[in-house]
Design an enzyme around this catalytic site. Structure first.
Site, short mmCIF file in Angstrom:
data_model
loop_
_atom_site.label_atom_id
_atom_site.label_comp_id
_atom_site.label_asym_id
_atom_site.label_seq_id
_atom_site.Cartn_x
_atom_site.Cartn_y
_atom_site.Cartn_z
N LYS A 154 -55.12 -15.28 -3.57
CA LYS A 154 -55.65 -14.57 -4.72
C LYS A 154 -55.46 -13.06 -4.50
O LYS A 154 -55.28 -12.63 -3.36
CB LYS A 154 -57.13 -14.88 -4.92
CG LYS A 154 -58.03 -14.29 -3.82
CD LYS A 154 -59.47 -14.41 -4.18
CE LYS A 154 -60.35 -13.76 -3.14
NZ LYS A 154 -60.27 -12.30 -3.10
N ASP A 183 -57.83 -20.94 -3.35
CA ASP A 183 -59.13 -20.27 -3.45
C ASP A 183 -59.99 -20.90 -2.36
O ASP A 183 -60.40 -22.05 -2.48
CB ASP A 183 -59.76 -20.47 -4.83
CG ASP A 183 -61.06 -19.71 -4.99
OD1 ASP A 183 -61.71 -19.42 -3.96
OD2 ASP A 183 -61.44 -19.39 -6.13
N HIS A 184 -60.23 -20.15 -1.29
CA HIS A 184 -60.85 -20.78 -0.12
C HIS A 184 -62.27 -21.26 -0.39
O HIS A 184 -62.80 -22.09 0.37
CB HIS A 184 -60.83 -19.82 1.08
CG HIS A 184 -61.80 -18.69 1.01
ND1 HIS A 184 -61.50 -17.49 0.42
CD2 HIS A 184 -63.08 -18.59 1.45
CE1 HIS A 184 -62.54 -16.68 0.51
NE2 HIS A 184 -63.51 -17.32 1.13
N LYS A 188 -64.59 -25.07 1.08
CA LYS A 188 -65.86 -25.11 1.80
C LYS A 188 -66.52 -26.48 1.62
O LYS A 188 -66.58 -27.01 0.52
CB LYS A 188 -66.80 -24.01 1.29
CG LYS A 188 -66.34 -22.59 1.64
CD LYS A 188 -67.30 -21.55 1.11
CE LYS A 188 -66.84 -20.15 1.46
NZ LYS A 188 -66.89 -19.88 2.90
N GLU A 222 -72.55 -10.00 -0.58
CA GLU A 222 -72.29 -9.66 0.81
C GLU A 222 -73.14 -8.47 1.21
O GLU A 222 -73.45 -7.61 0.37
CB GLU A 222 -70.80 -9.32 1.02
CG GLU A 222 -69.85 -10.46 0.72
CD GLU A 222 -68.40 -10.06 0.92
OE1 GLU A 222 -68.02 -8.98 0.40
OE2 GLU A 222 -67.67 -10.78 1.58
N HIS A 246 -63.44 -16.88 -7.34
CA HIS A 246 -64.48 -17.58 -6.61
C HIS A 246 -65.63 -18.04 -7.51
O HIS A 246 -66.00 -19.22 -7.52
CB HIS A 246 -65.04 -16.69 -5.50
CG HIS A 246 -64.06 -16.35 -4.44
ND1 HIS A 246 -62.99 -17.16 -4.12
CD2 HIS A 246 -63.96 -15.28 -3.60
CE1 HIS A 246 -62.30 -16.61 -3.13
NE2 HIS A 246 -62.87 -15.48 -2.81
#
Length: 505
Positions: A154, A183-184, A188, A222, A246
């Site tokens: 991305k 898209d990591h 998950k 974050e 995300h």
């Protein structure tokens, strides 16, 4: 799906941070657990001058820094590094692909590889449209000998027009089934578990709709700033960096219909339907329902404009909160509140389903009615797990009802698998499973919705950009946004390591 007998991984931009922090640790962990092909090689390519040995030394240092110490097996690490090679060449130059082709043919002979190549673009986005065309010119996209697959990081485009142009380029060079837009977040374990929570438990799915759900929160924040990424981040911003990919993926997994068949086609069809159901935003909607912010210096933390490579008068957003809706039967009228930001009090990603209150409140909390709202908190990171809030009677006389949480944590059944999302997704690509990757029509459907926000910001230079102190929960305007629902954001308490402890605003 069958694991190939042989494969060469080609990493463009191999001297960069992503390769050291994520890709090589993921490949090492796959190797350590015996999940790579019997014959494989990793070929890094970048402009930085390395030879094979110096590149291996650099990767070895990265592995020691970025994997858990209990996963360090020096013998297996050395064996893995022997399969790592390097080509010093500029991926933007056509001549580099003559060298690449020669090196791949050499490695094919050494590894007895059947011309199976997996390309990974760990480069700046400006090369995303250049590399596939050079691969085509060199004939490195052809599948007459072995398979060819490409993984693209991305952001896939900066707006709708650029995403459509990238899709055109890639579909001219590869078939859709060869393209893996990563898209990591979808890799998950806890994101995938949302599907199991919904579709494997009849207790939730009948309630998962407008009749019982009041509103939904999706948060991914974050507690760090942008660090040394100012040059990249200032041209991207939070909407492109986090929201369009995300958070949109978390929205899709939360809101999608159950696929008739759980395979790549069935799952991705339902994702596209969610994006197509997003209620378009008018200029008035954007003014009222989108809050963007930028962190300011506070409590010893730098402000965004003080970060390295950030212009002094930058108007790039580091925070975004918004209200959106889906035009479909399941979710019509249910607001979804999403937010993401840098320099928050903690790092947390979670989805909160707020159920409607009971239609009649017969119990009391002291002298006041006690409207206990059930809510389901799906914690993606950290302290991964699920919390279900219920109303329970307080012990003793009377019928005073208090909110209590039923809490499941992955830590209770053993920690999550050591490999992160990248290991899972790289393995899926190697096996030819595209379920957890983004399809071209989903990319364009997502951009079609978010593009209106980008255009509004571009055409309205005086559109507010709210400052918020670094270490806070963002602009006050975001609190007012959700307060219109008669609600407040679900915030983990500050300075607590167990993020399943929540503070009511």
């Amino acid at each position: 799906m069958n694991r190939p007998d042989s494969l060469i991984f080609v990493i463009f931009g191999a001297s960069g941070d992503l390769t050291k922090r994520k890709l090589m640790p993921a490949l090492y962990l796959l190797y350590k657990s015996g999940r790579l092909p019997r014959r494989f090689a990793v070929l890094g390519m970048a402009r930085t001058v390395y030879d094979d040995d110096s590149f291996r030394t650099s990767i070895h240092e990265g592995l020691l820094n970025f994997i858990r110490q209990d996963e360090v097996d020096q013998d297996k690490m050395k064996a893995f590094l022997r399969e790592v090679y390097y080509l010093s060449a500029d991926p933007s130059e056509a001549e580099a692909y003559i060298k690449l082709k020669d090196r791949l043919e050499e490695l094919d002979r050494i590894k007895d590889n059947s011309h199976n190549y997996l390309y990974y673009l760990a480069t700046p986005p400006l090369l995303y449209g250049i590399i596939p065309r050079h691969l085509k010119t060199a004939g490195l996209n052809r599948e007459d000998k072995g398979f060819k697959r490409i993984i693209v990081e991305k952001p896939f485009g900066y707006d709708l027009q650029s995403a459509q142009e990238l899709n055109r380029i890639y579909l001219d060079v590869f078939k859709e089934e060869q393209i893996y837009r990563i898209d990591h977040f979808l890799g998950k374990e806890t994101v995938q578990n949302i599907l199991a929570l919904r579709f494997a438990n009849t207790v939730f799915e009948p309630l998962w709709n407008r009749n019982y759900v009041d509103y939904v929160e999706i948060t991914a924040v974050e507690n760090m700033g942008i660090g040394s990424r100012g040059g990249f981040y200032d041209g991207v911003g939070t909407l492109r960096d986090m929201v369009q990919n995300h958070l949109a993926q978390l929205l899709a997994v939360t809101a999608m219909e159950p696929p008739a068949v759980f395979d790549a086609s069935g799952f991705r069809n339902e994702v596209v339907k969610v994006y197509q159901s997003l209620k378009p935003l008018s200029d008035e909607d954007i003014r009222c329902a989108v809050v963007r912010g930028q962190y300011m210096a506070s409590e010893g933390r730098k402000g965004y404009r003080e970060e390295e490579h950030v212009p002094f008068l930058s108007r790039t957003e580091t925070y975004l909160a918004m209200r959106l809706e889906l035009n479909n039967w399941r979710w019509g009228g249910v607001p979804f509140y999403i937010r993401t930001g840098k320099q928050m009090p903690t790092k947390v990603s979670e989805i909160v389903i707020h159920f409607k209150p009971a239609p009649h409140s017969m119990f009391h909390c002291g002298s006041n009615p006690c409207p206990v709202h059930n809510r389901l908190i799906i914690r993606i990171q950290p302290d991964e797990g699920v919390v279900l809030r219920l109303g329970m009677k307080k012990t003793g006389e009377g019928f005073e009802v208090l909110p209590r949480d039923m809490d499941f944590s992955y830590a209770e059944i053993g920690r999550l698998p050591t490999e992160d999302a990248y290991a899972r997704l790289i393995e899926d690509c190697m096996l030819g499973d595209s379920t957890l990757f983004i399809r071209s029509d989903a990319v364009e459907a997502g951009w079609r919705f978010f593009d209106s926000i980008l255009k509004y910001w571009k055409n309205t230079p005086d559109c507010p950009l709210y400052g918020y102190p670094a270490g806070s929960w963002g602009p006050l305007e975001a609190d007012r946004l959700i307060a219109s629902q008669g609600a407040s954001w679900t915030n983990p308490c500050k300075n607590l390591t167990n993020t399943h402890l929540y503070c009511e605003l």
